[in-house]
Design a protein around this motif. Sequence first.
Motif, mmCIF file in Angstrom:
data_model
loop_
_atom_site.group_PDB
_atom_site.id
_atom_site.type_symbol
_atom_site.label_atom_id
_atom_site.label_comp_id
_atom_site.label_asym_id
_atom_site.label_seq_id
_atom_site.Cartn_x
_atom_site.Cartn_y
_atom_site.Cartn_z
ATOM 1 N N THR A 14 0.838 -1.199 0.000
ATOM 2 C CA THR A 14 0.000 0.000 0.000
ATOM 3 C C THR A 14 0.872 1.247 0.000
ATOM 4 O O THR A 14 0.612 2.198 -0.738
ATOM 5 C CB THR A 14 -0.940 0.015 1.222
ATOM 6 N N GLN A 16 3.929 1.639 -1.163
ATOM 7 C CA GLN A 16 4.559 1.831 -2.460
ATOM 8 C C GLN A 16 3.554 2.310 -3.511
ATOM 9 O O GLN A 16 3.861 3.180 -4.323
ATOM 10 C CB GLN A 16 5.242 0.542 -2.941
ATOM 11 N N ALA A 17 2.344 1.770 -3.477
ATOM 12 C CA ALA A 17 1.311 2.202 -4.434
ATOM 13 C C ALA A 17 0.986 3.687 -4.235
ATOM 14 O O ALA A 17 0.847 4.434 -5.213
ATOM 15 C CB ALA A 17 0.053 1.353 -4.263
ATOM 16 N N LEU A 18 0.884 4.108 -2.998
ATOM 17 C CA LEU A 18 0.606 5.512 -2.719
ATOM 18 C C LEU A 18 1.760 6.411 -3.145
ATOM 19 O O LEU A 18 1.537 7.501 -3.689
ATOM 20 C CB LEU A 18 0.302 5.706 -1.233
ATOM 21 N N ARG A 19 2.985 5.975 -2.908
ATOM 22 C CA ARG A 19 4.154 6.755 -3.339
ATOM 23 C C ARG A 19 4.180 6.865 -4.860
ATOM 24 O O ARG A 19 4.480 7.928 -5.400
ATOM 25 C CB ARG A 19 5.448 6.112 -2.831
ATOM 26 N N ASP A 20 3.854 5.755 -5.565
ATOM 27 C CA ASP A 20 3.825 5.769 -7.026
ATOM 28 C C ASP A 20 2.771 6.742 -7.558
ATOM 29 O O ASP A 20 2.930 7.301 -8.641
ATOM 30 C CB ASP A 20 3.559 4.367 -7.580
ATOM 31 N N GLU A 21 1.690 6.941 -6.785
ATOM 32 C CA GLU A 21 0.622 7.872 -7.171
ATOM 33 C C GLU A 21 0.977 9.319 -6.828
ATOM 34 O O GLU A 21 0.224 10.227 -7.136
ATOM 35 C CB GLU A 21 -0.683 7.500 -6.479
ATOM 36 N N GLY A 22 2.099 9.518 -6.148
ATOM 37 C CA GLY A 22 2.555 10.865 -5.844
ATOM 38 C C GLY A 22 2.348 11.322 -4.417
ATOM 39 O O GLY A 22 2.607 12.477 -4.095
ATOM 40 N N ALA A 23 1.880 10.445 -3.539
ATOM 41 C CA ALA A 23 1.694 10.821 -2.138
ATOM 42 C C ALA A 23 3.050 11.027 -1.467
ATOM 43 O O ALA A 23 4.034 10.374 -1.819
ATOM 44 C CB ALA A 23 0.908 9.737 -1.398
ATOM 45 N N ALA A 28 1.783 8.602 2.757
ATOM 46 C CA ALA A 28 1.745 7.192 2.371
ATOM 47 C C ALA A 28 1.930 6.298 3.596
ATOM 48 O O ALA A 28 1.244 5.283 3.742
ATOM 49 C CB ALA A 28 2.807 6.899 1.323
ATOM 50 N N HIS A 86 -4.380 18.512 0.596
ATOM 51 C CA HIS A 86 -3.259 17.881 -0.101
ATOM 52 C C HIS A 86 -1.968 17.884 0.716
ATOM 53 O O HIS A 86 -0.904 17.595 0.210
ATOM 54 C CB HIS A 86 -3.032 18.552 -1.458
#
Length: 87
Positions: A14, A16-23, A28, A86
């Motif tokens: 989770t 890594q997915a959030l970091r990939d989305e720009g969080a 994240a 944000h």
Amino acid sequence: MARDHGPSIKDDETYQALRDEGASKEKAARIANAQADDSRAPSARGGSRPPYEEWTKDELYDRAREIGIEGRSDMNKDELIDALRHH
């Protein structure tokens, strides 16, 4: 498979997915750790405060100051809401 981000991250996939989305790293980690702990139920915690649109500009400014949002004194109400959401 997501790599191990250390003991402070409870759900590496989770995170890594959030970091990939720009969080941000902080956001994240917060989300990944909350989702990994069933007792915390992050989606059930929401709703204790009215939405930002119902806050006064002064309340939004005070919250932005607590969090440390830069440039808050030059922001209008909509910009403060966006910055708070944000962060």
